[in-house]
Motif scaffolding. Structure first.
Motif, mmCIF file in Angstrom:
data_model
loop_
_atom_site.group_PDB
_atom_site.id
_atom_site.type_symbol
_atom_site.label_atom_id
_atom_site.label_comp_id
_atom_site.label_asym_id
_atom_site.label_seq_id
_atom_site.Cartn_x
_atom_site.Cartn_y
_atom_site.Cartn_z
ATOM 1 N N ASN A 96 0.701 -1.216 0.053
ATOM 2 C CA ASN A 96 -0.081 0.119 -0.146
ATOM 3 C C ASN A 96 0.890 1.181 -0.087
ATOM 4 O O ASN A 96 0.538 2.083 0.951
ATOM 5 C CB ASN A 96 -0.870 0.171 1.129
ATOM 6 C CG ASN A 96 -2.146 1.036 1.144
ATOM 7 O OD1 ASN A 96 -2.678 1.327 -0.237
ATOM 8 N ND2 ASN A 96 -2.632 1.335 1.900
ATOM 9 N N HIS A 97 1.749 1.326 -1.098
ATOM 10 C CA HIS A 97 2.831 2.585 -1.105
ATOM 11 C C HIS A 97 3.137 2.653 -2.372
ATOM 12 O O HIS A 97 3.563 1.923 -3.102
ATOM 13 C CB HIS A 97 4.117 2.084 -0.228
ATOM 14 C CG HIS A 97 4.814 3.040 -0.075
ATOM 15 N ND1 HIS A 97 5.430 4.034 -1.138
ATOM 16 C CD2 HIS A 97 5.613 3.554 1.098
ATOM 17 C CE1 HIS A 97 6.307 4.659 -0.550
ATOM 18 N NE2 HIS A 97 6.489 4.474 0.720
ATOM 19 N N PRO A 98 2.479 3.805 -3.068
ATOM 20 C CA PRO A 98 2.883 3.997 -4.597
ATOM 21 C C PRO A 98 4.338 4.123 -5.061
ATOM 22 O O PRO A 98 4.535 3.659 -6.084
ATOM 23 C CB PRO A 98 2.075 5.212 -4.556
ATOM 24 C CG PRO A 98 2.143 5.965 -3.480
ATOM 25 C CD PRO A 98 1.915 5.026 -2.514
ATOM 26 N N ILE A 101 5.434 0.205 -5.052
ATOM 27 C CA ILE A 101 4.897 -0.239 -6.307
ATOM 28 C C ILE A 101 6.010 0.010 -7.701
ATOM 29 O O ILE A 101 6.129 -0.668 -8.315
ATOM 30 C CB ILE A 101 3.462 0.165 -6.697
ATOM 31 C CG1 ILE A 101 2.412 -0.527 -5.539
ATOM 32 C CG2 ILE A 101 3.056 -0.121 -7.918
ATOM 33 C CD1 ILE A 101 2.298 -2.031 -5.892
ATOM 34 N N GLU A 120 0.574 -5.333 -6.939
ATOM 35 C CA GLU A 120 -0.986 -4.745 -6.805
ATOM 36 C C GLU A 120 -0.828 -3.776 -5.567
ATOM 37 O O GLU A 120 -0.278 -4.110 -4.436
ATOM 38 C CB GLU A 120 -1.782 -5.519 -6.914
ATOM 39 C CG GLU A 120 -1.989 -6.011 -8.321
ATOM 40 C CD GLU A 120 -2.515 -5.106 -9.495
ATOM 41 O OE1 GLU A 120 -2.917 -4.041 -9.188
ATOM 42 O OE2 GLU A 120 -2.225 -5.587 -10.616
ATOM 43 N N ARG A 121 -1.781 -2.707 -5.613
ATOM 44 C CA ARG A 121 -2.168 -2.006 -4.296
ATOM 45 C C ARG A 121 -3.220 -2.981 -3.747
ATOM 46 O O ARG A 121 -4.105 -3.424 -4.377
ATOM 47 C CB ARG A 121 -2.603 -0.690 -4.468
ATOM 48 C CG ARG A 121 -1.435 0.198 -5.289
ATOM 49 C CD ARG A 121 -0.632 0.770 -4.434
ATOM 50 N NE ARG A 121 -1.440 1.785 -3.244
ATOM 51 C CZ ARG A 121 -1.324 2.715 -3.275
ATOM 52 N NH1 ARG A 121 -1.120 3.651 -4.554
ATOM 53 N NH2 ARG A 121 -2.146 3.623 -2.397
#
Length: 412
Positions: A96-98, A101, A120-121
């Motif tokens: 959960n970290h752009p 990713i 993936e998120r």
């Protein structure tokens, strides 16, 4: 690609990518951990549910071990040998970290057994499988402490807890979890919360203790932990790891620029105490003679912030560097980090903390002010533990700056 194929990495601008790559050389302990993870997945692949937790401080190699094990599992899943235990399994790694990713997908581009779509998120993964009534076999989660613990309609997550949803959608879950890196109320975790959610599910925990990022004597990590807990210890002894206190943030920045010129991956970071709004405009960190813009939000940029050449002219926040390695970090402690002369303790004041989004949503925790300080201390710990070779510190608060100056003068 099997672990027998390894690369040696120099300290250049691509080093943070390489140090998470499945081709990066592992220690014997890490090799055994990778084998343990794969063995756990094979053992439980036909069970209804099973969870493996990797715990450890920042810099203990959790993400590298996780991604190496994931790569080997994907190699087995995509093998033509149908007799392999994990052949044909459907597996995903979530984070959960752009910025992370981007890093993982950039790595996948060069690994034959991996695909960019393997990463993936969490919200995208959950919503897609709910929509298609799908099911995953094995789900790896990096930075599981960043999973949401409440609904967030703005980001299209409408259930109550992301981990709870992932557990419904996967047979086996392998996750990195460090409650000291929880940064927001909407993703507020502690050990008790996690254990309650996993009650009744077969669960094993692996603790990682070896420090691979901060290449320093143990007194450096002791000092950092104590500072984040409000205590001031004598400064770490002189050693190869460059630990320095500055009275001038601009001078610190110029030294960081010199380090970046020499070996790359050296950046200025700051606590979230200076105004920053995602409105397309530049915003600045100002303290003393130092004046530099915050990191620009560039979600479409192919490189993570720490690896962009232009980010040497920016100040990074906890959100741009969490999960990443730097060689040298210059940390500006903003107005929320002050000093009480009477008690000789560090004070974290939420009223000066500009990350208002961090405190949105009241959780089940009782004391909100204590929870706010816990989040702030976690953010401070994250930025203090980014650097492999050196940590440079400047305090905006005059009293704290003077106290650190005294400690610097008394250093052995």
């Amino acid at each position: 690609m099997t672990p027998a194929s390894k690369t040696t990495v120099s300290d250049d601008s691509t080093a943070s990518v390489a140090r998470l790559s499945p081709t990066f050389s592992l220690t014997e302990t890490q090799k055994h951990l990778v084998d343990d993870i794969i063995g756990f997945c094979r053992k439980h692949i036909h069970d209804r549910q099973a969870v493996l937790i990797l715990e450890g401080d920042a810099g203990t190699g959790k993400s590298l071990v996780l991604n190496t094990a994931f790569s080997r599992i994907q190699e087995e899943a995509r093998s033509r040998n149908s007799t392999l235990p994990l052949h044909g399994t459907s597996n995903t790694l979530l984070v959960n970290h752009p910025e992370m990713i981007k890093l993982y997908r950039n790595i996948a581009a060069d690994i034959p057994t991996l695909r960019k779509k393997d990463y993936e998120r969490p919200t995208s993964f959950i919503n897609t499988l709910h929509k298609t009534a799908g099911q995953a076999d094995i789900v790896f989660i990096d930075e599981a402490h960043l999973l949401l613990t409440r609904s967030d309609p703005y980001n299209h997550f409408r259930q109550s807890n992301q981990l709870e949803e992932i557990l419904k959608l996967a047979r086996v879950v392998v996750m990195v979890f460090d409650p000291r890196q929880t940064l927001k109320f909407k993703g507020y975790w502690d050990d008790a919360h996690l254990r309650t959610l996993l009650q009744g599910i077969p669960t094993e925990t692996i603790h990682l203790t070896d420090q691979f990022r901060v290449q320093a004597h143990p007194d450096v990590m002791r000092w950092i932990r104590a500072f984040c807990d409000g205590k001031l210890l004598p400064l770490p002894e002189k050693q190869a790891f460059d630990f320095r206190i500055y009275d001038d943030a601009e001078r610190m920045y110029q030294d960081i620029r010199e380090y970046d010129h020499r070996c790359g991956l050296s950046r200025i970071l700051a606590t979230y105490d200076f105004p920053y709004t995602l409105n397309g405009n530049d915003h600045f960190v100002q303290t003393g003679s130092f004046h530099l813009r915050w990191d620009r939000n560039q979600p479409s940029h192919p490189l993570p912030w720490a690896e962009r050449p232009d980010s040497i002219d920016e100040v990074g926040s906890v959100y741009t560097v969490q999960g990443f390695d730097l060689n040298y970090a210059g940390v500006i402690l903003g107005p929320s980090v002050s000093y009480d002369k009477t008690t000789d303790r560090i004070i974290l004041d939420p009223t000066f903390y500009e990350d208002s989004a961090a405190f949105i949503g009241r959780g089940s925790f009782g004391d909100t002010d204590t929870a706010k300080r816990h989040v702030m201390a976690n953010a401070l710990f994250v930025i203090f533990t980014r650097a492999r070779k050196g940590l440079l510190i400047y305090a905006h608060d005059e009293a704290l700056r003077a106290r650190l100056h005294t400690l610097w003068g008394n250093r052995t």
